[in-house]
Design an enzyme around this catalytic site. Structure first.
Site, PDB file in Angstrom:
ATOM      1  N   HIS A  18       0.809  -1.215   0.000  1.00  0.00           N
ATOM      2  CA  HIS A  18       0.000   0.000   0.000  1.00  0.00           C
ATOM      3  C   HIS A  18       0.846   1.270   0.000  1.00  0.00           C
ATOM      4  CE1 HIS A  18      -3.380  -2.688   1.728  1.00  0.00           C
ATOM      5  NE2 HIS A  18      -3.487  -2.578   0.419  1.00  0.00           N
ATOM      6  N   HIS A  41      -8.565  -7.729  -7.512  1.00  0.00           N
ATOM      7  CA  HIS A  41      -8.897  -8.578  -6.361  1.00  0.00           C
ATOM      8  C   HIS A  41      -9.179  -7.647  -5.182  1.00  0.00           C
ATOM      9  CE1 HIS A  41      -6.503 -11.184  -9.012  1.00  0.00           C
ATOM     10  NE2 HIS A  41      -7.086 -12.214  -8.433  1.00  0.00           N
ATOM     11  N   ASP A 138     -14.849 -12.663 -11.842  1.00  0.00           N
ATOM     12  CA  ASP A 138     -13.483 -13.155 -11.743  1.00  0.00           C
ATOM     13  C   ASP A 138     -12.504 -12.085 -12.215  1.00  0.00           C
ATOM     14  OD1 ASP A 138     -11.453 -15.516 -11.675  1.00  0.00           O
ATOM     15  OD2 ASP A 138     -11.235 -14.640 -13.671  1.00  0.00           O
ATOM     16  N   ASP A 160      -3.632  -8.309  -7.412  1.00  0.00           N
ATOM     17  CA  ASP A 160      -3.207  -8.678  -6.054  1.00  0.00           C
ATOM     18  C   ASP A 160      -3.908  -9.974  -5.643  1.00  0.00           C
ATOM     19  OD1 ASP A 160      -2.489  -8.765  -3.403  1.00  0.00           O
ATOM     20  OD2 ASP A 160      -3.834  -7.158  -2.781  1.00  0.00           O
TER      21      ASP A 160
END
Length: 273
Positions: A18, A41, A138, A160
């Site tokens: 991050h 993700h 997805d 990620d």
């Protein structure tokens, strides 16, 4: 395996990822033209570090828990300021919430989350924020369906994965090809765990063999990567990093290394072995 990030939120890998994500997004703010962030993700977006799940592992104590006392002039300050704005120290923001806090009205965030319950939580988090969209799909299918962006030539795709299934590095390599064909002007950041060096080296080799150029790798190792059963470190592979990012990333990883007692912090151009 049913992966739940709440057990790991705010750990050293999150702090590393991050911090670098915020630095990458700051680059886009230098120009008025709109940019896209796509988080493939996305997860829940925000995590309660006082929850039973977070307390069970206590991983955040060895990550964000060690960083609250950072000086205002710390290289980590831009990220820590956003964590506080999002509700820290109790609530830890995931990558979609961090990105949303940096958006201007002309910018856009696309979140993909395939788990229905998590998608609903994420949707509620961003309710009313018109430049954020949440999709229950997805991650890799989303790349084909949602790229290229309609209203931006600039942007960052963050991949990620939870690495809960075998073959994730192979899927990542295929995803990079998809992004290059559909969003050639975009920047890409791929997070990956480092347990043992062999899978990571092969991934780096595959990226180079696929013809990707201008690739930077940033890695933070908590210990030598000799035990494949442990999360020994984490990496972020960035395609088309902005000018000056390597130097900024090295300063930030060096600070994380010192503050967290890590083993090694490396930023380098990708050279596959």
């Amino acid at each position: 395996m049913n992966y739940r990030h709440i057990y790991h939120a705010g750990n050293f890998a999150d702090c590393m990822k991050h911090t670098l994500l915020v630095t990458l997004l700051q680059h886009f703010l230098r120009k008025d033209s709109p940019f896209l962030v796509m988080d493939t993700h996305a997860g829940l977006g925000r995590y309660d570090l006082e929850s039973p799940e977070a307390e069970k592992t206590g991983e955040y104590r060895e990550g964000i828990g060690k960083l609250w006392s950072e000086a205002p002039d710390s290289p980590l300050s831009p990220w820590l300021e956003l964590v506080r704005k999002a509700g820290g120290p109790r609530y830890y923001p995931g990558s979609p919430l961090l990105a949303s806090l940096m958006l201007r009205p002309q910018d856009q965030l696309i979140c993909c989350e395939k788990h229905p319950q998590d998608k609903r939580t994420l949707y509620r988090l961003f309710a009313g924020q018109t430049n954020v969209s949440v999709h229950e799909r997805d991650a890799y299918e989303g790349l084909r369906a949602l790229l290229p962006p309609k209203n931006a030539r600039r942007g960052l795709v963050l991949i990620d994965p939870p690495f809960e299934e075998p073959g994730e590095f192979d899927r990542l390599a295929e995803a990079l090809q998809t992004i290059r064909s559909r969003f050639a002007t975009g920047m890409v950041a791929v997070w990956y765990p480092i347990k043992h060096r062999t899978p990571v080296r092969q991934f780096h080799t595959n990226v180079e063999l696929a013809g990707h150029r201008n690739v930077l790798v940033a890695e933070l190792l908590m210990r030598p990567p000799h035990n494949p059963d442990m999360l020994n470190g984490a990496g972020l592979l960035v395609i088309k990093p902005p000018y000056g990012f390597a130097e900024q990333a090295q300063l930030q990883l060096d600070r994380l290394k010192t503050a967290l007692g890590a083993f090694e912090a490396i930023v380098s151009e990708l050279v596959a072995e």
